[in-house]
Design a protein around this motif. Structure first.
Motif, PDB file in Angstrom:
ATOM      1  N   LEU A   1       0.831  -1.191   0.000  1.00 47.38           N
ATOM      2  CA  LEU A   1       0.000   0.000   0.000  1.00 47.38           C
ATOM      3  C   LEU A   1       0.872   1.251   0.000  1.00 47.38           C
ATOM      4  O   LEU A   1       1.962   1.264   0.585  1.00 47.38           O
ATOM      5  CB  LEU A   1      -0.915   0.021   1.229  1.00 47.38           C
ATOM      6  CG  LEU A   1      -1.903  -1.138   1.370  1.00 47.38           C
ATOM      7  CD1 LEU A   1      -2.735  -0.965   2.630  1.00 47.38           C
ATOM      8  CD2 LEU A   1      -2.794  -1.262   0.158  1.00 47.38           C
ATOM      9  N   GLY A   2       0.381   2.278  -0.645  1.00 49.38           N
ATOM     10  CA  GLY A   2       1.109   3.539  -0.693  1.00 49.38           C
ATOM     11  C   GLY A   2       0.191   4.656  -1.115  1.00 49.38           C
ATOM     12  O   GLY A   2      -1.040   4.540  -1.063  1.00 49.38           O
ATOM     13  N   ALA A   3       0.787   5.756  -1.564  1.00 43.53           N
ATOM     14  CA  ALA A   3       0.009   6.921  -1.971  1.00 43.53           C
ATOM     15  C   ALA A   3       0.666   7.577  -3.172  1.00 43.53           C
ATOM     16  O   ALA A   3       1.897   7.660  -3.255  1.00 43.53           O
ATOM     17  CB  ALA A   3      -0.106   7.915  -0.826  1.00 43.53           C
ATOM     18  N   THR A   4      -0.172   8.033  -4.097  1.00 43.15           N
ATOM     19  CA  THR A   4       0.286   8.803  -5.251  1.00 43.15           C
ATOM     20  C   THR A   4      -0.153  10.248  -5.079  1.00 43.15           C
ATOM     21  O   THR A   4      -1.290  10.506  -4.688  1.00 43.15           O
ATOM     22  CB  THR A   4      -0.272   8.207  -6.560  1.00 43.15           C
ATOM     23  OG1 THR A   4       0.341   6.935  -6.783  1.00 43.15           O
ATOM     24  CG2 THR A   4       0.024   9.110  -7.744  1.00 43.15           C
ATOM     25  N   ALA A   5       0.766  11.166  -5.376  1.00 43.78           N
ATOM     26  CA  ALA A   5       0.545  12.577  -5.067  1.00 43.78           C
ATOM     27  C   ALA A   5       0.561  13.440  -6.311  1.00 43.78           C
ATOM     28  O   ALA A   5       1.357  13.218  -7.232  1.00 43.78           O
ATOM     29  CB  ALA A   5       1.626  13.055  -4.099  1.00 43.78           C
TER      30      ALA A   5
END
Length: 367
Positions: free
Chosen positions: A308-312
């Motif tokens: 899991l992660g995040a795109t900005a």
């Protein structure tokens, strides 16, 4: 559920489809993406009835008559008690009345009325259950549920819907069960807003009216020529492992949480990268910056091959992505934790701690 014949409440539907674990539309809504009324997925019906814990002799109010099937199930559960079901749509109310009579449940009361008003005629109720998505809890329902009574509501906040079981303790409703679900929204509540993020309307943002959102600024942010950044968390998941708890935990104290929707067309055109669940991905929004939850396949751990992660996007996107990763890691430390949700009516004064304020109620989540 073995006693009540579901096919009786779905005339014209063949037996195989009537008893499949899927929703069935009973009234379309021309020109709109969602139908006006449908029969809920049977496993979700069973789950919510379990949360409700109706007892023989109970006085029960159902919000949203649908096919009449759920009211029949309630009638079986309360035995000599009373079941009242309310629906705003005359066709739906007539359908429910007709099928309930056909199945032998004439004792169920069907009322055609704005469901937000409840049914004062038979109040107070020991149990209230809603079969439509609820964004705010109307004052009328507070007046109609008995102290110590129980409500099961598909409650909507920050872009998600959870079936929440609540018990009334004086001027508070306190949860003891919470399950992910999805329901058609109740007619008459418009607190959840939807905004297109591109001219083709294939990327959309869903947010609450109390949030300060500038969709126009985000439209420019999500242009293909704008740089994006990715921030990975330490959390891995298996192929069948739920991560919806990330969304839930983030809403406990972060007012920037929204829902990002990418249609199949947007995914085919690769307009955004690896959203966790294209139709409903949690995102953090701050002015012209956005970060959303992503899932990346890796081979390092065959038991949990997804990270899991995040795109900005945008000038503050990387900061938002790091904040989202903080929420992910907090969830990862206690993946099965369920918060307590406490609701007070809006006229009871300020609630302690972080609250989500709506016109008729205030929501607090604590872990």
């Amino acid at each position: 559920m073995r006693t009540v014949p579901r096919d009786t409440f779905l005339p014209g539907i063949d037996l195989k489809n009537a008893y499949t674990d899927q929703a069935v539309t009973i009234k379309d809504n021309p020109g709109q993406p969602l139908p006006l009324s449908c029969a809920s997925v049977p496993s979700v019906v069973a789950m919510m009835l379990g949360q409700l814990a109706a007892r023989p002799g109970d006085n029960v109010l159902e919000i949203g008559a649908g096919t009449g099937y759920n009211a029949a199930l309630l009638a079986e559960l309360v035995g000599g008690g009373r079941v009242t079901t309310v629906d705003i749509d005359p066709d739906v109310a007539l359908h429910a009345r007709t099928t309930l009579n056909t199945a032998g449940y004439e004792r169920v009361t069907v009322i055609e009325r704005n469901s937000l008003l409840g049914a004062h005629e038979h109040a107070p109720y020991d149990r209230i259950i809603a079969t439509v998505g609820i964004w705010d809890i109307p004052a009328a329902w507070w007046d109609q549920v008995a102290d110590g009574g129980r409500l099961v509501l598909p409650l909507r906040w920050r872009g998600q819907t959870r079936s929440v079981a609540l018990t009334r303790h004086g001027n508070q409703l306190v949860s003891d069960s919470m399950e992910m679900c999805g329901f058609l929204p109740i007619i008459g509540q418009n607190g959840e807003q939807t905004a297109p993020l591109n001219t083709a309307d294939t990327l959309r943002l869903h947010y609450d009216q109390d949030q300060t959102i500038n969709p126009d600024a985000l439209t420019h942010t999500l242009r293909a020529d704008n740089p994006i950044r990715e921030v990975l968390s330490a959390q891995r998941i298996g192929g069948e492992e739920s991560f919806d708890g990330v969304w839930l935990r983030a809403t406990a104290h972060d007012d920037r949480v929204c829902r990002l929707e990418a249609t199949p067309e947007a995914m085919e055109q690769a307009l955004i990268s690896r959203p966790a669940t294209p139709a409903r991905t949690p995102a953090l929004i701050d002015d012209a910056s956005l970060a959303y939850l992503t899932v990346t396949h890796e081979d390092a751990d065959p038991q949990r091959p997804f990270r899991l992660g995040a795109t900005a996007y945008g000038p503050r996107g990387e900061e938002l992505a790091r904040d989202l990763v903080t929420h992910i890691d907090a969830w990862g430390a206690a993946r099965l934790a369920v918060p307590r949700l406490t609701i007070t009516s809006s006229d009871t004064g300020d609630a302690p701690g972080h609250t989500i304020n709506k016109p008729e109620s205030r929501i607090t989540l604590t872990y």
